[in-house]
Enzyme design. Sequence first.
Site, short mmCIF file in Angstrom:
data_model
loop_
_atom_site.label_atom_id
_atom_site.label_comp_id
_atom_site.label_asym_id
_atom_site.label_seq_id
_atom_site.Cartn_x
_atom_site.Cartn_y
_atom_site.Cartn_z
N ASN A 47 0.87 -1.18 0.00
CA ASN A 47 0.00 0.00 0.00
C ASN A 47 0.90 1.23 0.00
OD1 ASN A 47 -1.80 2.05 0.54
ND2 ASN A 47 -2.29 1.37 2.62
N LYS A 95 0.10 4.28 -0.16
CA LYS A 95 -0.53 5.44 0.50
C LYS A 95 -0.34 6.70 -0.36
CE LYS A 95 -0.04 3.09 4.89
NZ LYS A 95 0.08 3.16 6.33
N HIS A 104 -9.32 0.68 5.54
CA HIS A 104 -7.99 0.97 6.10
C HIS A 104 -8.12 1.92 7.29
CE1 HIS A 104 -3.89 2.36 6.55
NE2 HIS A 104 -3.55 1.23 5.97
N GLU A 144 -6.50 4.43 8.16
CA GLU A 144 -6.41 5.87 7.87
C GLU A 144 -7.74 6.39 7.30
OE1 GLU A 144 -2.79 5.29 5.69
OE2 GLU A 144 -1.90 4.72 7.61
N GLU A 185 -4.66 -4.99 10.80
CA GLU A 185 -3.63 -3.97 10.99
C GLU A 185 -3.86 -3.24 12.31
OE1 GLU A 185 -1.85 -2.72 6.93
OE2 GLU A 185 -3.61 -1.49 7.28
N GLY A 242 3.14 2.40 10.75
CA GLY A 242 4.06 3.51 10.55
C GLY A 242 4.81 3.92 11.80
N SER A 290 4.08 -2.05 10.19
CA SER A 290 5.55 -2.10 10.32
C SER A 290 6.15 -3.44 9.93
CB SER A 290 5.98 -1.69 11.74
OG SER A 290 5.60 -0.34 12.00
P1 13P Z 1 3.46 0.50 7.61
O1 13P Z 1 3.99 -0.79 6.99
O2 13P Z 1 4.13 1.71 7.09
O3 13P Z 1 3.41 0.39 9.09
O4 13P Z 1 1.94 0.62 7.12
C1 13P Z 1 1.08 -0.46 7.27
C2 13P Z 1 -0.18 -0.15 6.54
O5 13P Z 1 -0.98 0.66 6.97
C3 13P Z 1 -0.43 -0.85 5.26
O6 13P Z 1 -1.73 -0.65 4.80
#
Ligand code: 13P
Length: 252
Positions: A10, A12, A96, A98, A168, A174, A214
């Site tokens: 992803n 983002k 997701h 976010e 997740e 992140g 992560s």
């Molecule tokens: P990170 O791997 O940057 O922690 O992000 C995970 C994520 O939200 C994937 O959709």
Amino acid sequence: MARRKFIAGNWKMNTTQSGALALAEGLKDAIGGIDAMDLAVIPPSVYIPAVVEAVKGSRIAVGAQNMYFEESGAFTGEISAAMVQDVGCKYVLLGHSERRHVFGETDELINRKVKKALASGLDVIFAVGELLDEREADKTLEVNERQVRLGLADVSAEEMARVTVAYEPVWAIGTGKTASPAQAQEVHAMIRKLLGDLYDAKVAGATRIQYGGSVKPDNAAELLSQPDIDGALVGGASLKVNDFTAIVKAGL
Ligand code: 13P
């Protein structure tokens, strides 16, 4: 029946047009021929057509990071399931954290999107996960159960063949803090049991559950070797050809 592993990146709101192309081309060279698992990249929507073109002829599929449930019309800023398909996506990522926490998407909105995506023929990566304060208040299982129940409401057993669940934990996204393999496995097993209650043993056994938060080259192998972890949804490390390649190879 063994579940086929599925690793997706992803991206983002990252990359540029030239950076997205270089990343897609680098991944095509490095892992585009792997057929022991399913692979996907999920670029920003404006770069989807260029990325689809760049990975053509490889086994890497492309997904969209979001879509709206309406067919078309006055929904400024949104893209439809048909548009996502029209430009060559196989997958759409929905739910997701976010989208839930930065943009306020509710379980009900996510469910409308999931149903529309499946009805339109897209495969769905459906993400769930608890916040840190929910984990600390011992609400991890309750929160994930609610998100799965409401997000997948009215999704048929047949449609579940096109759904991948992504667990997740929000506190691991992140942050560099990964759920330990045991912490992740516990929630994955709970989600699989819940799918057995909501559907049947066949759906529970066949549905892939990715871990995200992560995931890096140095923790991927251990996470991916857990019995109920069927792949990874990778954020930051999916922006580097070498890191994403190492994660994919850790799952082989
Ligand atoms: P990170 O791997 O940057 O922690 O992000 C995970 C994520 O939200 C994937 O959709």
